[in-house]
Scaffold this motif. Structure first.
Motif, mmCIF file in Angstrom:
data_model
loop_
_atom_site.group_PDB
_atom_site.id
_atom_site.type_symbol
_atom_site.label_atom_id
_atom_site.label_comp_id
_atom_site.label_asym_id
_atom_site.label_seq_id
_atom_site.Cartn_x
_atom_site.Cartn_y
_atom_site.Cartn_z
ATOM 1 N N CYS A 83 81.313 29.196 30.944
ATOM 2 C CA CYS A 83 82.265 30.185 30.439
ATOM 3 C C CYS A 83 82.523 31.248 31.504
ATOM 4 N N TRP A 84 82.570 30.829 32.765
ATOM 5 C CA TRP A 84 82.844 31.746 33.871
ATOM 6 C C TRP A 84 83.684 30.997 34.906
ATOM 7 N N PRO A 85 84.256 31.678 35.901
ATOM 8 C CA PRO A 85 85.082 31.007 36.910
ATOM 9 C C PRO A 85 84.213 30.237 37.907
ATOM 10 N N GLU A 86 83.712 29.104 37.498
ATOM 11 C CA GLU A 86 82.800 28.279 38.301
ATOM 12 C C GLU A 86 83.421 27.968 39.665
ATOM 13 N N PRO A 87 82.749 28.365 40.783
ATOM 14 C CA PRO A 87 83.331 28.107 42.103
ATOM 15 C C PRO A 87 83.404 26.621 42.453
ATOM 16 N N PHE A 88 82.382 25.858 42.044
ATOM 17 C CA PHE A 88 82.433 24.408 42.257
ATOM 18 C C PHE A 88 81.661 23.656 41.180
ATOM 19 N N GLY A 89 80.342 23.789 41.166
ATOM 20 C CA GLY A 89 79.526 23.075 40.181
ATOM 21 C C GLY A 89 78.972 21.785 40.749
ATOM 22 N N LEU A 90 77.950 21.911 41.614
ATOM 23 C CA LEU A 90 77.409 20.755 42.325
ATOM 24 C C LEU A 90 76.866 19.684 41.391
ATOM 25 N N SER A 91 76.279 20.101 40.272
ATOM 26 C CA SER A 91 75.692 19.110 39.361
ATOM 27 C C SER A 91 76.734 18.156 38.797
ATOM 28 N N MET A 92 78.002 18.576 38.784
ATOM 29 C CA MET A 92 79.050 17.682 38.280
ATOM 30 C C MET A 92 79.198 16.454 39.164
ATOM 31 N N ILE A 93 79.234 16.653 40.499
ATOM 32 C CA ILE A 93 79.403 15.482 41.360
ATOM 33 C C ILE A 93 78.097 14.695 41.497
ATOM 34 N N GLU A 94 76.958 15.357 41.254
ATOM 35 C CA GLU A 94 75.697 14.618 41.214
ATOM 36 C C GLU A 94 75.707 13.645 40.035
ATOM 37 N N ALA A 95 76.223 14.100 38.888
ATOM 38 C CA ALA A 95 76.342 13.223 37.724
ATOM 39 C C ALA A 95 77.308 12.078 38.004
ATOM 40 N N MET A 96 78.459 12.394 38.589
ATOM 41 C CA MET A 96 79.458 11.365 38.909
ATOM 42 C C MET A 96 78.878 10.289 39.818
ATOM 43 N N ALA A 97 78.008 10.695 40.752
ATOM 44 C CA ALA A 97 77.399 9.739 41.671
ATOM 45 C C ALA A 97 76.554 8.710 40.930
ATOM 46 N N CYS A 98 76.037 9.087 39.762
ATOM 47 C CA CYS A 98 75.246 8.169 38.933
ATOM 48 C C CYS A 98 76.127 7.400 37.945
ATOM 49 N N GLY A 99 77.428 7.684 37.975
ATOM 50 C CA GLY A 99 78.333 7.069 37.010
ATOM 51 C C GLY A 99 78.335 7.764 35.665
ATOM 52 N N THR A 100 77.720 8.938 35.603
ATOM 53 C CA THR A 100 77.576 9.676 34.341
ATOM 54 C C THR A 100 78.736 10.645 34.152
#
Length: 344
Positions: free
Chosen positions: A253-270
């Motif tokens: 609920c804030w202006p997230e600059p990037f969010g590294l955990s998002m691409i970590e999840a994507m790397a697992c196909g999640t």
């Protein structure tokens, strides 16, 4: 190219657990070395790198058992060490916020600064109005929108080594929250989403600085049935945790600059289930690497259909957009741009 990477001294590069900025510095540094560049890393002595390490202190400040009364003195020593060696570099890349700006003005070596946090604070306006000559690179387009008067020379999204995480096409029966226990990260909404969806929730997160009271408030929720609080996790644990999850809940609920955990999840196909704040719309490809939802109920609706999600396609899109190699190549282009501008 002769490149200096300058990190803060709070965490080693890379950090053993939490620490997105230092993790990215590590991935970038190693990829630049792999590409044949001469790279020097200015960081704490417990950093691990194939580049030339300039250790400022033996152990990172947050890893050292001895309390530090004033971290600023070590960061001034960091700058002094960088400037002693300035003539050895074609460009110096800072990841240390902004305290080095007055000296940069008097530096004849090309330089670039990458802020890794939000940029929409009111006090930044007079500061960057004064230092509008300092070249900056953003980690998302959304990040730089918070400070239009900054001297932005480009945007480079974060990237990960492709071998760091593996695709898992057979997830378990839980969802995961990964990152930091802070109000802006939306842990309370993650709890509500999991509860309404009737799913287990695993929380792998570090308590944010100054957020102890918020953590204590949530602690009774963490002890309820189907909730598992893991604390911080390593990369190996993260690979298993993210890969086994039905989805990563990212209800910020804030202006997230990037969010590294998002691409970590994507790397697992999640898939990532996230609210449309900050960089989320530019990082998440809706329906491909995750789902952008407007609240708890929409998130629950998505989870009811999550078993049909194409995890292999998610991994493929991650490889196309967020590899460490792609990130390093983009920074090299920015370095060349900054160097050319300096020569004019």
């Amino acid at each position: 190219m002769r490149i200096a990477q300058v990190a803060s001294l709070y965490e080693p590069v890379p950090p053993p657990r939490y620490g997105g900025t230092e993790r990215i510095i590590s991935y970038l540094t190693e990829e630049l070395v792999k590409a044949g560049h001469q790279v020097s890393l200015f960081a704490s002595g417990d950093s691990i790198t194939t580049s030339r390490l300039h250790p400022i202190i033996p152990r990172a400040l947050w890893e050292d058992s001895q309390p530090c009364a004033n971290p600023l003195v070590y960061h001034i020593l960091l700058l002094e060490e960088v400037f002693k060696h300035k003539d050895q570099f074609d460009i110096i890349h800072f990841h240390t916020d902004f305290f080095h700006f007055p000296i940069l003005r008097r530096l004849d070596v090309p330089h670039l600064t990458t802020p890794h946090g939000r940029m929409d604070f009111p006090e930044y306006i007079p500061f960057f109005r004064e230092f509008r000559d300092i070249p900056l690179s953003s980690i998302s387009y959304a990040q730089k929108q918070g400070l239009a008067l900054g001297n932005w020379v480009g945007t480079v999204h974060h990237g990960l080594p492709l071998s760091l995480y593996q695709l898992n096409e057979n997830p378990s029966d839980y969802v995961v929250f990964l990152g930091r226990i802070s109000p802006e990260k939306g842990v309370d909404d993650a709890l509500a989403i999991a509860r309404m969806a009737g799913l287990k929730l695993k929380i792998a997160a570090r308590v944010g600085l100054g957020d102890d009271a918020y953590f204590e408030k949530l602690l009774p929720e963490f002890k309820k049935k189907n909730i598992e609080y893991l604390g911080e996790v390593t990369d190996k644990e993260k690979n298993e945790l993210l890969g086994g999850a039905l989805a990563l809940l990212f209800p910020v609920c804030w202006p997230e600059p990037f969010g590294l955990s998002m691409i970590e999840a994507m790397a697992c196909g999640t898939p990532v289930i996230a609210y449309p704040h900050g960089s989320i719309p530019e990082v998440v490809d809706h329906g491909v690497t995750g789902f952008i939802v407007k609240g708890v109920e929409e998130a629950v609706d998505v989870l009811r259909q999550i078993h049909s999600f194409d995890r292999k396609r998610c991994r493929q899109r991650f490889e196309q957009r967020f590899s460490a190699q792609k990130m390093a190549e983009a920074y090299i282009s920015l370095y060349q741009k900054v160097i050319a501008q300096k020569r004019k």
